[in-house]
Design a protein around this motif. Structure first.
Motif, PDB file in Angstrom:
ATOM      1  N   LEU A 124      35.544  23.864  42.993  1.00 52.56           N
ATOM      2  CA  LEU A 124      34.390  24.221  43.821  1.00 52.56           C
ATOM      3  C   LEU A 124      34.442  25.661  44.288  1.00 52.56           C
ATOM      4  N   LYS A 125      35.659  26.137  44.539  1.00 49.82           N
ATOM      5  CA  LYS A 125      35.802  27.427  45.200  1.00 49.82           C
ATOM      6  C   LYS A 125      37.225  27.915  45.023  1.00 49.82           C
ATOM      7  N   ARG A 126      37.392  29.220  44.944  1.00 46.91           N
ATOM      8  CA  ARG A 126      38.730  29.814  44.923  1.00 46.91           C
ATOM      9  C   ARG A 126      38.725  31.025  45.841  1.00 46.91           C
ATOM     10  N   ASP A 127      39.434  30.905  46.958  1.00 43.02           N
ATOM     11  CA  ASP A 127      39.539  32.018  47.907  1.00 43.02           C
ATOM     12  C   ASP A 127      40.751  32.874  47.582  1.00 43.02           C
TER      13      ASP A 127
ATOM     14  N   ASN B 239      37.021  36.981  51.535  1.00 49.31           N
ATOM     15  CA  ASN B 239      35.914  36.453  50.740  1.00 49.31           C
ATOM     16  C   ASN B 239      34.657  36.252  51.560  1.00 49.31           C
ATOM     17  N   GLU B 240      33.523  36.399  50.882  1.00 52.76           N
ATOM     18  CA  GLU B 240      32.221  36.080  51.448  1.00 52.76           C
ATOM     19  C   GLU B 240      31.399  35.374  50.379  1.00 52.76           C
ATOM     20  N   ASN B 241      30.257  34.834  50.798  1.00 52.40           N
ATOM     21  CA  ASN B 241      29.349  34.155  49.860  1.00 52.40           C
ATOM     22  C   ASN B 241      30.070  33.079  49.044  1.00 52.40           C
ATOM     23  N   TYR B 242      30.704  32.159  49.794  1.00 51.56           N
ATOM     24  CA  TYR B 242      31.396  31.019  49.213  1.00 51.56           C
ATOM     25  C   TYR B 242      32.467  31.433  48.195  1.00 51.56           C
ATOM     26  N   GLY B 243      33.152  32.508  48.504  1.00 48.54           N
ATOM     27  CA  GLY B 243      34.284  32.941  47.695  1.00 48.54           C
ATOM     28  C   GLY B 243      33.948  33.841  46.529  1.00 48.54           C
ATOM     29  N   LEU B 244      32.662  34.022  46.245  1.00 45.90           N
ATOM     30  CA  LEU B 244      32.264  34.740  45.031  1.00 45.90           C
ATOM     31  C   LEU B 244      32.305  36.258  45.171  1.00 45.90           C
TER      32      LEU B 244
END
Length: 329
Positions: A143-146, A286-291
């Motif tokens: 889902l996400k990678r910070d 990170n910002e914008n859900y890690g992107l």
């Protein structure tokens, strides 16, 4: 029903398991004080707790700090990191059985997905990639990678000239660093104002919540303020675990660049206060859900010798537990 399937039992946490849970957390291979029930439950009014305990032949071998939200269970939305917490000497085959039985139990509770927020590798006491491998086998969705900016204090890189110049400005301006027992000055004079102005946001922890947590975990939660002529100009709230000092909140007033207050503070913390730790964790940029990455913030953190590690967030379908029946040849 096979003998192996009856060997494992999954139980939903209740207050009756308080002592057993906390004792297990204290002696596990991949937990910090954030998983103690006294930390997890400071915001119990905001989350429907769905924490689980896993037993093998009546011996507790794993716990899952978790909350339920709709048809999904999260590990845990109120914590910085989570995942399945395991005993120190657990072997791979047992981890597979634990995770399979957790998924099976969740399916019987009409839970569709388990969302896992992995604990970063710097916080663990032993190797801990079993669940990461199972995410691959179970066709979990990333889902996400910070990205976390971390200083390895055992193999330190050179602090940049920019940060050293900031430290010297702090010395020249006569800045003073004090460790405080209270958070009022930092929260009310610095942090809340800055978050409101820059992000139209509030701290994740209210002043009352942080005060409560400090009272419960006085050796793990620390506040460092920077003063110019006895007026607070900057500060950081540090969460300290066995191997890691993590700046949970970092903020300074409008004079932070001219005074060098945040450079002065963090070089002092890295060189003096937490020099015996393995890592100093500045957290994510990170910002914008890690992107996307806040470039200026990343540059500032890397100036202290911080480099990048990652933290993954996965979604795994509970019905996929059957895949684990065929994992071994």
């Amino acid at each position: 029903m096979s003998e192996k399937s009856t060997m494992y039992k999954i139980v939903k946490y209740t207050r009756d398991y308080y002592d057993e849970w906390n004792s297990f957390i204290e002696n596990s291979k991949n937990a910090t004080f954030l998983f103690h029930r006294d930390f997890m439950e400071y915001h119990s009014d905001r989350f429907e707790d769905f924490s689980l305990l896993a037993y093998k032949k009546n011996k507790l071998v794993a716990v899952l700090p978790a909350n339920k939200n709709g048809k999904d269970v999260y590990s845990h939305q109120g914590l910085t990191y989570g995942g399945v917490v395991l005993e120190k000497e657990v072997k791979f085959e047992i981890v597979v059985e634990i995770f399979k039985n957790i998924l099976k139990y969740l399916e019987t509770q009409s839970v569709k997905n388990l969302i896992i927020k992995q604990i970063p590798s710097i916080y663990i006491t032993n190797t801990n990639d079993e669940i990461l491998y199972l995410m691959f086998v179970l066709k979990a969705e990333l889902l996400k990678r910070d990205t976390l900016s971390v200083v390895n204090l055992f193999e330190r890189l050179k602090i940049s000239n920019n940060r050293l110049e900031g430290f010297k400005r702090g010395e020249k301006n006569g800045l003073v660093i004090r460790e405080e027992d209270t958070f009022e000055l930092f929260w009310n004079d610095i942090l809340i104002k800055n978050l409101k102005k820059k992000h139209n946001a509030s701290p994740v922890h209210s002043l009352e919540e942080m005060t409560l947590l400090k009272r419960r975990f006085p050796n793990n939660i620390k506040q460092f303020n920077v003063y110019k002529d006895n007026k607070i100009v900057a500060g950081t709230t540090v969460f300290e675990s066995k191997y890691v000092a993590h700046s949970q909140y970092i903020s300074g007033d409008e004079s932070k660049n001219s005074l060098g207050s945040l450079d002065f503070l963090h070089i002092y913390l890295i060189n003096e206060v937490f020099k015996e730790k393995k890592y100093f964790d500045f957290g994510i940029s990170n910002e914008n859900y890690g992107l996307q990455i806040n470039k200026g913030l990343q540059f500032w953190k890397e100036g202290f010798g911080a480099r990048t590690i990652t933290q993954d967030f996965y979604k795994v379908k509970t019905k996929n537990h059957a895949i684990l029946n065929d994992i071994f040849l």
